[in-house]
Design an enzyme around this catalytic site. Structure first.
Site, PDB file in Angstrom:
ATOM      1  N   GLN A 134       0.861  -1.182   0.000  1.00  0.00           N
ATOM      2  CA  GLN A 134       0.000   0.000   0.000  1.00  0.00           C
ATOM      3  C   GLN A 134       0.900   1.235   0.000  1.00  0.00           C
ATOM      4  OE1 GLN A 134      -3.815  -0.748   0.451  1.00  0.00           O
ATOM      5  NE2 GLN A 134      -2.674  -2.393  -0.538  1.00  0.00           N
ATOM      6  N   GLY A 176     -11.660   2.610   4.698  1.00  0.00           N
ATOM      7  CA  GLY A 176     -10.783   1.758   3.909  1.00  0.00           C
ATOM      8  C   GLY A 176      -9.882   2.536   2.967  1.00  0.00           C
ATOM      9  N   HIS A 177      -8.964   1.795   2.332  1.00  0.00           N
ATOM     10  CA  HIS A 177      -7.980   2.443   1.458  1.00  0.00           C
ATOM     11  C   HIS A 177      -8.633   3.065   0.227  1.00  0.00           C
ATOM     12  CE1 HIS A 177      -7.144  -1.808  -0.448  1.00  0.00           C
ATOM     13  NE2 HIS A 177      -8.379  -1.416  -0.621  1.00  0.00           N
ATOM     14  N   ASN A 178      -8.091   4.229  -0.138  1.00  0.00           N
ATOM     15  CA  ASN A 178      -8.512   5.001  -1.311  1.00  0.00           C
ATOM     16  C   ASN A 178      -9.930   5.548  -1.229  1.00  0.00           C
ATOM     17  OD1 ASN A 178      -6.425   2.780  -2.635  1.00  0.00           O
ATOM     18  ND2 ASN A 178      -6.161   4.870  -3.402  1.00  0.00           N
ATOM     19  N   SER A 221     -12.112   2.393  -1.784  1.00  0.00           N
ATOM     20  CA  SER A 221     -12.344   3.068  -3.071  1.00  0.00           C
ATOM     21  C   SER A 221     -13.746   3.628  -3.237  1.00  0.00           C
ATOM     22  CB  SER A 221     -12.020   2.129  -4.245  1.00  0.00           C
ATOM     23  OG  SER A 221     -10.663   1.751  -4.204  1.00  0.00           O
TER      24      SER A 221
END
Length: 351
Positions: free
Chosen positions: A199, A240-242, A260
């Protein structure tokens, strides 16, 4: 809190609101209408509590013009009593100014750049290349990773972890246990085993962001996870990521946002909402408590899902019926087909 409180005439003047009653009435603390004493500031935000105005002993009450006639104490008249009360409470309980310095027990890398007006608290760790801006408060036990940047007047209360490369804007407020910029939950399957995907993005917080206790914001997998200006996150939230969260959106506790997903401006997300990944949520979208969001909602509005609580006996009956839904659906289709045949040939019975 101010040493001797504030007079009604000064309070109303600083709020920019009219008042009625003795201008020398002084308040120094806050309380609800029932428990307030003569030195207390209170407010009426919900008219179902209007009957308390006849008996309250508060020194000053903030309320609307429509409720002012029911008060027996001095009042400040506001179109939005809750907002005016919030601003008045800030006057009574101002934040203490930050006094610059580094505690003797803190560990600070020689390459970190710390403004002389910032405070680094006991046992905190500041890693290589970190940049700490003016009047930043780093409370006890915080970990500031390599290359982290914190802009002016932000406050990390205690035990906050900012992982490497994280960016924090101006006037941010992060509560104990918050973790910003940990590696996102990204894996690829290799047979029966999981392979971690590096990441390499960042977590970026805008200005005036608040992060509640034990809330986590993952770093981006490739690009950045971004939390916009003025966003307010309650305790125990997972981002969460993004994920991208638009300006002035607020989320309540126990909410989880999968990777995302794009969330617009001025949204409200109530407690225990679960949101799938790769969705698009528009501006001014509002989800009520425990909503399960599995598709995009680009249009403004209020949305709900979930089943509200009900008596246990009723719930058990409904669960029992739920097991037979598929069978009932098939039987209903058969009946609809038969009705269609009878309608097409009136007076004739089906073989």
């Amino acid at each position: 809190m101010t040493a001797d409180g504030i007079l009604l005439e000064e309070l109303a003047g600083r709020l920019g609101e009219p008042y009625r009653g003795d201008p020398r009435s002084r308040v120094s603390r806050v309380a609800d209408l029932v428990s307030a004493g003569s030195d207390c500031l209170s407010f009426l935000g919900d008219r179902k509590y209007r009957h308390h105005l006849a008996e309250t002993r508060a020194g000053v009450v903030i309320l609307t013009e429509a409720d002012a006639d029911a008060a027996v104490v001095p009042v400040v008249i506001s179109r939005n009593p809750y907002l005016s009360f919030a601003r008045a409470a800030q006057l009574l309980f101002p934040e203490q100014p930050v006094i610059g310095g580094v505690h003797a027990s803190a560990v600070v890398d020689a390459t970190a750049r710390i403004d002389c007006s910032a405070w680094i608290g006991p046992t905190s760790v500041i890693e290589a290349g970190a940049r700490i801006g003016p009047r930043v408060f780093i409370g006890p036990g915080c970990i500031i990773g390599e290359g982290v940047e914190i802009d002016a007047d932000s406050r990390l209360v205690a035990r906050v972890t900012l992982c490497h490369g994280t960016r924090v804007g101006k006037r941010a407020l992060l509560y104990p246990g918050a973790v910003i910029g940990r590696a996102g939950f990204g894996f690829a399957k290799d047979g029966e085993r999981w392979v971690r995907i590096p990441q390499v993005g960042r977590a970026v917080l805008g200005d005036d962001v608040e992060i509640g206790a034990n809330t986590t914001v993952d770093r981006g997998a490739i690009g950045d996870t971004r939390i916009g200006d003025g966003v307010k996150l309650d305790n125990h939230i997972q981002i969460g990521h993004n994920v991208q969260v638009g300006e002035h959106t607020a989320m309540a506790a126990m909410t989880g946002i999968s990777g995302s997903t794009l969330i617009g401006r001025n949204c409200t997300i109530a407690g225990a909402v679960g949101m799938a990944g790769h969705l698009v949520i528009g501006d001014q979208v509002h989800f009520t408590g425990q909503a399960m969001v599995t598709r995009s909602f680009p249009d403004a509005g209020s949305y709900s899902s979930g089943i509200p609580a009900m008596p246990s006996a009723e719930w058990r009956r409904n669960v029992a019926r739920f097991r037979h839904l598929d069978e009932l659906s098939r039987r209903l289709k058969q009946l609809e087909a038969r009705v269609a045949l009878l309608s097409a040939a009136p007076g004739q019975e089906e073989d």
